[in-house]
Design an enzyme around this catalytic site. Structure first.
Site, PDB file in Angstrom:
ATOM      1  CG  HIS A  22       7.288   2.400  -0.927  1.00 41.83           C
ATOM      2  ND1 HIS A  22       6.821   3.559  -1.763  1.00 41.83           N
ATOM      3  CD2 HIS A  22       6.287   1.615  -0.722  1.00 41.83           C
ATOM      4  CE1 HIS A  22       5.381   3.379  -1.823  1.00 41.83           C
ATOM      5  NE2 HIS A  22       5.254   2.425  -0.873  1.00 41.83           N
ATOM      6  CB  CYS A 136      -9.546  -7.788  -0.843  1.00 39.02           C
ATOM      7  SG  CYS A 136      -7.999  -8.134  -1.050  1.00 39.02           S
TER       8      CYS A 136
HETATM    9  O1  ME8 Z   1      -2.826   4.234   2.738  1.00 36.98           O
HETATM   10  N1  ME8 Z   1       3.370   7.968  -5.633  1.00 36.98           N
HETATM   11  O2  ME8 Z   1      -1.073   4.015   3.809  1.00 36.98           O
HETATM   12  P1  ME8 Z   1       0.156   3.750   2.792  1.00 36.98           P
HETATM   13  C1  ME8 Z   1       2.999   8.866  -4.562  1.00 36.98           C
HETATM   14  N2  ME8 Z   1      -2.332   3.754   6.261  1.00 36.98           N
HETATM   15  N3  ME8 Z   1       2.874   8.624  -3.223  1.00 36.98           N
HETATM   16  C2  ME8 Z   1       3.027   7.379  -2.786  1.00 36.98           C
HETATM   17  C3  ME8 Z   1       3.110   6.085  -3.866  1.00 36.98           C
HETATM   18  C4  ME8 Z   1       3.008   6.471  -5.096  1.00 36.98           C
HETATM   19  N4  ME8 Z   1       3.286   5.544  -5.906  1.00 36.98           N
HETATM   20  N5  ME8 Z   1       2.809   5.182  -3.197  1.00 36.98           N
HETATM   21  C5  ME8 Z   1       2.325   5.714  -1.733  1.00 36.98           C
HETATM   22  C6  ME8 Z   1      -2.327   4.092   3.680  1.00 36.98           C
HETATM   23  N6  ME8 Z   1       2.461   6.833  -1.555  1.00 36.98           N
HETATM   24  C7  ME8 Z   1      -2.984   4.374   4.944  1.00 36.98           C
HETATM   25  C8  ME8 Z   1      -3.156   6.037   4.991  1.00 36.98           C
HETATM   26  S1  ME8 Z   1      -3.659   7.978   6.707  1.00 36.98           S
HETATM   27  C9  ME8 Z   1      -4.913   8.439   8.075  1.00 36.98           C
HETATM   28  C10 ME8 Z   1      -3.887   6.335   6.495  1.00 36.98           C
HETATM   29  C11 ME8 Z   1       2.339   7.582  -0.381  1.00 36.98           C
HETATM   30  O3  ME8 Z   1       1.435   3.182   3.524  1.00 36.98           O
HETATM   31  C12 ME8 Z   1       1.194   8.953  -0.488  1.00 36.98           C
HETATM   32  O4  ME8 Z   1       1.151   9.625   0.503  1.00 36.98           O
HETATM   33  O5  ME8 Z   1      -0.527   2.757   1.686  1.00 36.98           O
HETATM   34  C13 ME8 Z   1      -0.093   7.852  -0.364  1.00 36.98           C
HETATM   35  O6  ME8 Z   1      -1.139   8.303  -0.130  1.00 36.98           O
HETATM   36  C14 ME8 Z   1       0.486   7.011   0.961  1.00 36.98           C
HETATM   37  O7  ME8 Z   1       1.882   6.864   0.574  1.00 36.98           O
HETATM   38  C15 ME8 Z   1      -0.010   5.795   1.160  1.00 36.98           C
HETATM   39  O8  ME8 Z   1       0.524   5.069   2.062  1.00 36.98           O
END
Ligand code: ME8
Length: 661
Positions: A22, A136
């Protein structure tokens, strides 16, 4: 090796595959791509890593629910991320998947090291403990009683499961002092500063050893010393940053990027604790260097709301590319708010901003300069022999053309914060765009198209040569954000191999005294660089009560009287002719949330479709009136000399409803 010429290693988080990509994921990945390209322009060697996080109970569950094996599910979703990045012109060096054998072997090696190590007091760094907790599945983590809302996980609104199991724990507490010390001293630099303070606050609240394995999760990497347990998410996911560059199998490459390189982890605040505390501690425990820097960019909402599945669909990265092209989508996503600050993506402003910044400011400048040089100089940039620098008015612009390079440089490499860079993509993008706007201003002031009516001349030569150089430099400075269009612009200036031009070395600060770098030509453009988009969502209009009145005008007004007139910015959302009235158009305009109908005598000068999307200046507190029986709730401001009529608008994008005065 000094810090300023160290190789740079830029990473994004690896994204979960239980969902499709997204705009949140796209934002971080575009930033990483932007920075990699920008640092390469600055002459730095850079490596860009992204990938997918594929293990865990949630993935196994969602795969089963969709009639797939976990691996099939992961393959399909990793591909969705790769497809999205391809469409957005993301040029990563390596795409890591946690189900890759290379990653699995690297994690096993790391876990073995961790398991074998003891802390200073001779205690094992990994120990066994029975754990009872509420888990969870949605969050992939244990949550405390305190966090529950009505017995449910506040994030997923599902009942957590009670889990009682044997886990292995990592003795985080043995490393807390070291990690805090490194953060305080900026050896692990956390930017922006408030995020550093947030992390230091976590140490004050107290941090505990954490679990590194699960007994009952079947989709994961088995622990080397106890295969009945699988590695828990963070000790599987975080090491992607090192396995991808050879931690398990290519020490020289690993040392180049990790040990000697300038490491920059990008992410949003949701995963800050894991990266700022757990990850450095794990690295110190296995005898490797902690990451040099973490940049925590803003977490954003979309149209004022937290991203939900429905909103994600409307703001799907693919849909953005369909509408704005890869360059437009990249530009729009990165320029919505200052890097590092939380913000709101206002999708309904995208078309207007695209038109204002890319179609008008940049696209028109390129067309004008290319067309004029093509027409009056046979497509060749005027050479020094034809140029009369002394008597031109070009010097202020030339100073800015040279200054843009410094602004770009400063936005990415701040001398104020050695040894790490303080990066600001927005300022770097602005350096290029300011140059474009200054050049447009110069063109408007000098009117080369009018001078050209008398044929080529030294004055015309200086104006066009200056503008051509500004376009060349803007294309280079903007290439990290609009890579494809920048190359198209360079091609329009006659560079057959634009790739070779993408270096700041070509931006000679002595220009124009040193004219080595005339564009080769021929100047030629087949189609506009950013064709204007006229599609804008038409929103329903509200009818307002109307009374008929007349307005008394006076020749002289005091400032107080003038202030009684409320001028505001209005965006035209729909326009049509008034039946039976040749000169009248009926417009529906937006003033922020408010909608109004305005009737204006402009039909001989504007077609209805030309007006949609324009931001106009209106008198907002005019008594409503009826014109030819059609209600009008305000008045447009326009300049007229009797023959021509031009509507007043704003110099750049500003939200509708903004007041003027
Ligand atoms: O947390 N605004 O993956 P994830 C800005 N797999 N950035 C955003 C966002 C938003 N509303 N939503 C997502 C994970 N992001 C783990 C990470 S790393 C070793 C493991 C971006 O799929 C942002 O970079 O939930 C956030 O930190 C990341 O997507 C989380 O991706």
């Amino acid at each position: 090796m000094t810090t300023s010429n160290r190789p740079i290693y830029i990473t994004t988080p690896i994204y979960y595959v239980n969902d499709k990509p997204h705009v949140g994921h796209a934002y971080t990945t575009i930033v990483a791509d932007f920075l990699t390209r920008a640092f390469r322009l600055l002459g730095r060697e850079a490596f860009f890593l992204t990938g997918t996080d594929e293990h865990g109970a949630k993935v196994a569950e969602v795969a089963r629910a969709n009639g797939m094996t976990p691996q099939e599910w992961c393959d399909k979703h990793a591909q969705l991320f790769q497809d999205a990045w391809k469409r957005l012109d993301i040029n990563y060096n390596y795409f890591v998947r946690t189900t890759d054998d290379r990653h699995v072997q690297g994690v096993r090696k790391m876990l073995e090291r961790l398991h074998a190590k003891k802390d200073d007091e001779g205690r094992s760094l990994v120990y066994e403990r029975e754990y009872i907790g509420l888990y969870c599945l949605g969050c992939e983590k244990f949550i405390t009683e305190k966090e529950l809302v009505n017995g449910l996980c506040p994030e997923h609104l599902t009942k957590p499961q009670e889990l009682r199991e044997k886990n292995y724990f990592f003795r985080l507490t043995a490393y807390l002092d070291q990690v805090r010390d490194k953060i305080e001293k900026d050896e692990i630099r956390i930017l922006p500063e408030e995020r550093k303070n947030e992390v230091l606050g976590l140490f004050k609240q107290g941090l505990e050893d954490f679990s590194i394995s699960r007994e009952k999760v079947d989709w994961g990497i088995p622990l080397p010393w106890d295969p009945s347990q699988n590695a828990y998410v963070w000790v599987d996911a975080l090491p992607n940053y090192i396995t991808a560059i050879g931690y398990g199998d290519d020490r020289p490459n690993f040392d180049k990027w990790w040990t000697e390189g300038q490491v920059l982890h990008l992410m949003a605040k949701d995963i800050l604790k894991f990266h700022a505390v757990y990850w450095p501690a794990i690295l110190l425990a296995i005898g490797e260097a902690p990451p040099k820097s973490l940049f925590i960019h803003g977490y954003f909402t979309v149209n004022g709301q937290k991203m939900s599945k429905t909103l994600r669909n409307t703001l799907d990265p693919h849909a953005m590319v369909d509408q704005f092209g890869p360059d437009g989508a990249r530009y729009l996503l990165l320029t919505q708010f200052q890097f590092g600050q939380d913000g709101d993506l206002k999708a309904d402003l995208f078309v207007r901003q695209f038109n204002a910044d890319l179609a008008n400011d940049l696209g028109n400048l390129v067309s004008r300069v290319v067309t004029l040089i093509e027409r009056h100089y046979n497509g060749k940039q005027p050479s020094p022999g034809e140029i009369d620098w002394e008597n031109s008015h070009a010097t202020p612009l030339q100073v800015k053309i040279n200054g843009a390079l410094t602004d770009f440089h400063n936005a990415l490499v701040s001398p104020a914060v050695p040894p790490i860079f303080s990066i600001d993509p927005n300022d770097a993008i602005n350096a290029g765009l300011t140059l474009v706007r200054e050049t447009n201003r110069y063109m408007e002031a000098m009117k080369p198209w009018a001078i050209a009516k008398n044929g080529a001349s030294p004055t015309l030569a200086v104006i066009l040569s200056t503008a051509a150089e500004a376009v060349r430099r803007a294309a280079i400075l903007l290439s990290p954000i609009i890579p494809t269009k920048s190359r198209e612009i360079l091609r329009a200036l006659g560079f057959n191999n634009p790739e070779e031009e993408l270096s700041l070395d070509g931006l000679d600060p002595l220009w124009p005294s040193n004219l080595r770098r005339l564009c080769p030509g021929p100047f030629h453009l087949d189609a506009p660089i950013f064709p204007r988009l006229d599609k804008i969502e038409v929103k329903a209009t509200e009818k307002r009560p109307v009374t008929e009145t007349t307005v008394v005008a006076e020749n002289v007004v005091t400032i107080d009287q003038f202030r009684q007139t409320q001028l505001r910015v209005a965006e035209v959302v729909a326009a049509e002719k008034v039946e039976g009235a040749d000169k009248l158009l009926k417009l529906q305009v937006a003033l922020g949330e408010e909608r109004r109908q305005i009737v204006a005598g402009i039909a001989l000068h504007y077609k209805p479709e030309d007006l949609v999307g324009k931001t106009l200046v209106i008198v907002a507190n005019l008594q409503p009136s009826k014109i030819r029986g059609v209600e009008s709730q305000g008045m447009l401001l326009a300049a007229s000399n009797g023959k021509t009529l031009r509507l007043l608008t704003t110099d750049g994008v500003i939200e509708s409803g903004s007041s003027i005065g």
